[in-house]
Design a protein around this motif. Sequence first.
Motif, mmCIF file in Angstrom:
data_model
loop_
_atom_site.group_PDB
_atom_site.id
_atom_site.type_symbol
_atom_site.label_atom_id
_atom_site.label_comp_id
_atom_site.label_asym_id
_atom_site.label_seq_id
_atom_site.Cartn_x
_atom_site.Cartn_y
_atom_site.Cartn_z
ATOM 1 N N TRP A 138 96.926 -50.534 58.588
ATOM 2 C CA TRP A 138 96.507 -49.160 58.888
ATOM 3 C C TRP A 138 95.107 -49.191 59.476
ATOM 4 C CZ3 TRP A 138 98.778 -44.250 57.494
ATOM 5 C CH2 TRP A 138 100.002 -44.345 56.807
ATOM 6 N N LEU A 139 94.817 -48.199 60.304
ATOM 7 C CA LEU A 139 93.465 -47.961 60.790
ATOM 8 C C LEU A 139 93.053 -46.572 60.340
ATOM 9 C CD1 LEU A 139 93.880 -49.268 64.465
ATOM 10 C CD2 LEU A 139 93.114 -50.547 62.454
ATOM 11 N N VAL A 140 91.924 -46.477 59.657
ATOM 12 C CA VAL A 140 91.452 -45.196 59.137
ATOM 13 C C VAL A 140 90.053 -44.921 59.675
ATOM 14 C CG1 VAL A 140 90.713 -43.950 57.061
ATOM 15 C CG2 VAL A 140 92.863 -45.234 57.057
ATOM 16 N N ASP A 141 89.845 -43.696 60.144
ATOM 17 C CA ASP A 141 88.532 -43.278 60.634
ATOM 18 C C ASP A 141 87.704 -42.769 59.459
ATOM 19 O OD1 ASP A 141 86.351 -41.787 61.812
ATOM 20 O OD2 ASP A 141 87.461 -41.891 63.703
ATOM 21 N N TYR A 142 86.591 -43.426 59.200
ATOM 22 C CA TYR A 142 85.718 -43.094 58.072
ATOM 23 C C TYR A 142 84.962 -41.790 58.281
ATOM 24 C CZ TYR A 142 81.676 -43.601 54.895
ATOM 25 O OH TYR A 142 80.712 -43.396 53.946
ATOM 26 N N ASP A 143 84.725 -41.407 59.519
ATOM 27 C CA ASP A 143 83.777 -40.334 59.825
ATOM 28 C C ASP A 143 84.378 -38.938 59.887
ATOM 29 O OD1 ASP A 143 81.603 -42.195 60.175
ATOM 30 O OD2 ASP A 143 82.510 -42.745 62.089
ATOM 31 N N LEU A 144 85.683 -38.817 59.983
ATOM 32 C CA LEU A 144 86.303 -37.512 60.215
ATOM 33 C C LEU A 144 86.551 -36.778 58.898
ATOM 34 C CD1 LEU A 144 88.832 -38.407 63.053
ATOM 35 C CD2 LEU A 144 86.592 -37.336 63.258
ATOM 36 N N GLY A 145 85.612 -35.910 58.544
ATOM 37 C CA GLY A 145 85.762 -35.142 57.322
ATOM 38 C C GLY A 145 84.447 -34.509 56.921
ATOM 39 N N HIS A 146 84.361 -34.058 55.682
ATOM 40 C CA HIS A 146 83.151 -33.447 55.140
ATOM 41 C C HIS A 146 82.567 -34.356 54.048
ATOM 42 C CE1 HIS A 146 83.985 -29.645 57.166
ATOM 43 N NE2 HIS A 146 85.220 -29.725 56.727
ATOM 44 N N ARG A 147 81.227 -34.493 54.026
ATOM 45 C CA ARG A 147 80.545 -35.268 52.995
ATOM 46 C C ARG A 147 79.350 -34.505 52.465
ATOM 47 N NH1 ARG A 147 82.428 -39.458 56.035
ATOM 48 N NH2 ARG A 147 83.442 -41.107 54.823
ATOM 49 N N TRP A 148 78.960 -34.821 51.237
ATOM 50 C CA TRP A 148 77.750 -34.245 50.659
ATOM 51 C C TRP A 148 77.139 -35.248 49.692
ATOM 52 C CZ3 TRP A 148 82.709 -32.553 50.349
ATOM 53 C CH2 TRP A 148 83.370 -32.676 49.118
ATOM 54 N N LYS A 149 75.904 -35.029 49.313
ATOM 55 C CA LYS A 149 75.200 -35.953 48.443
ATOM 56 C C LYS A 149 75.825 -35.987 47.055
ATOM 57 C CE LYS A 149 70.588 -36.054 50.514
ATOM 58 N NZ LYS A 149 69.136 -35.887 50.240
ATOM 59 N N PRO A 150 75.858 -37.153 46.429
ATOM 60 C CA PRO A 150 76.440 -37.254 45.089
ATOM 61 C C PRO A 150 75.787 -36.324 44.077
ATOM 62 C CG PRO A 150 76.140 -39.430 46.019
ATOM 63 C CD PRO A 150 75.493 -38.472 46.967
ATOM 64 N N GLU A 151 74.456 -36.124 44.187
ATOM 65 C CA GLU A 151 73.768 -35.255 43.229
ATOM 66 C C GLU A 151 74.143 -33.777 43.392
ATOM 67 O OE1 GLU A 151 70.544 -36.467 46.333
ATOM 68 O OE2 GLU A 151 72.332 -37.330 45.396
ATOM 69 N N GLU A 152 74.833 -33.477 44.487
ATOM 70 C CA GLU A 152 75.272 -32.102 44.716
ATOM 71 C C GLU A 152 76.737 -31.904 44.323
ATOM 72 O OE1 GLU A 152 74.403 -31.575 48.834
ATOM 73 O OE2 GLU A 152 72.245 -31.547 48.546
ATOM 74 N N ALA A 153 77.320 -32.947 43.729
ATOM 75 C CA ALA A 153 78.713 -32.876 43.312
ATOM 76 C C ALA A 153 78.809 -32.974 41.800
ATOM 77 C CB ALA A 153 79.501 -34.017 43.952
ATOM 78 N N GLU A 154 79.969 -32.650 41.302
ATOM 79 C CA GLU A 154 80.224 -32.829 39.888
ATOM 80 C C GLU A 154 80.230 -34.328 39.584
ATOM 81 O OE1 GLU A 154 83.754 -31.706 36.676
ATOM 82 O OE2 GLU A 154 83.689 -30.735 38.653
ATOM 83 N N ALA A 155 79.611 -34.720 38.501
ATOM 84 C CA ALA A 155 79.462 -36.142 38.166
ATOM 85 C C ALA A 155 80.802 -36.863 38.203
ATOM 86 C CB ALA A 155 78.819 -36.285 36.793
ATOM 87 N N GLY A 156 80.816 -37.972 38.948
ATOM 88 C CA GLY A 156 82.012 -38.796 39.029
ATOM 89 C C GLY A 156 83.074 -38.312 39.985
ATOM 90 N N PRO A 202 84.654 -37.178 43.787
ATOM 91 C CA PRO A 202 84.486 -37.608 45.191
ATOM 92 C C PRO A 202 83.533 -36.690 45.947
ATOM 93 C CG PRO A 202 86.807 -37.577 44.572
ATOM 94 C CD PRO A 202 86.062 -36.917 43.451
ATOM 95 N N THR A 203 82.852 -37.250 46.919
ATOM 96 C CA THR A 203 81.954 -36.469 47.778
ATOM 97 C C THR A 203 82.447 -36.480 49.224
ATOM 98 O OG1 THR A 203 80.512 -38.388 48.085
ATOM 99 C CG2 THR A 203 79.963 -36.873 46.287
ATOM 100 N N PHE A 204 83.757 -36.569 49.377
ATOM 101 C CA PHE A 204 84.386 -36.539 50.700
ATOM 102 C C PHE A 204 85.590 -35.623 50.639
ATOM 103 C CE2 PHE A 204 87.795 -37.825 53.535
ATOM 104 C CZ PHE A 204 87.159 -37.854 54.762
#
Length: 334
Positions: A135-153, A155-157
């Motif tokens: 498989w080939l997967v594009d890492y960049d296509l999506g939404h991301r945010w900082k871990p400290e802005e997410a619920e602990a543990g 995903p941030t994607f």
Amino acid sequence: MFVRKILLYSLLLIVGIFNAHAAEPKIKVKVFVAAMFEISENQGDKAGEFQHWYLTYFKETKPIQVTGAVNPVFCNKDGVCGSVLGMGKVASSASMQAILLNQHFDFAQSYFVLNGVGGTPPSQGTIADVSWGTWLVDYDLGHRWKPEEAEAGKPTFMPRKGYENIRSYQLDTNLVRWTKQLSANVQLKDSPSAQAYRTRYPDKNARRKPKITFGTHFTGDTFFHGPGLSKEAQYISELYGADDYVITEMEAAAITQVIDRLHGTSRIMSLRGAVNFDQGHPNESTLAHLDPAPGETAGGFAETVENIVLVGSQVVDHIVLNWADWKDATPKLN
């Protein structure tokens, strides 16, 4: 009268040149080998991703200049062509499109080997491994945010709608099986420096000798690094229903999108050699691993770029030697 003759002569000359170019037969490309960078020259110095291919297939050929491509194309008499496309999504895919659309070439029945070096998670691979992509997967296509802005543990994607057809590609399973069979007996090279470097990692796969692997190749312009982002890549692979993430690289999904628009994906192969781990060992910070001190690099680069061609040439040679069986479609492997 004299001026009219000159104009007529010029017109005939232009028409003659045009017809001569139009009459030139296109090169029927059986296999196209795409590398992403070369360190300097194609021979006589330290080898990058293309030099061993050049020495094996293109040493006696002349360069073909292609407008829009960053480097020339080389083609031998057997229908094997290759070029260095440039690093990253934009450079590599722009070069590939320029080459595919160029009047010199006929890609109607071509197979593509997208090859180069990459990184591997120590849980999956080791230095000097060679990996065929499933498989080939594009890492960049999506939404991301900082871990400290997410619920602990958590995903941030998060995938974004609209990218479903270009964010991942499953490569032809029958062709992948052929690559496995044809390259199964290749003896990979290793180096003392790579052997010593592996001992820094506790993972069983990281400490073993190099071998041929299969799995998802992750394309990203962002050179992601560290255990956290490595886990994220595996999470995205699972989210998309792909195989385990085994290689990180910068070009294959983008190049595949370009090829797909013109010729589909059924004849695309992704071939990568692991020259680094995607994270430091347990006693090393991510930053220290990204910017190693003198003498702290992984080693094994020279052996890995040679291994890639040792493995890839088995498939290239088989396709060319058995072209009557391969030209219309990949033969079914029982």
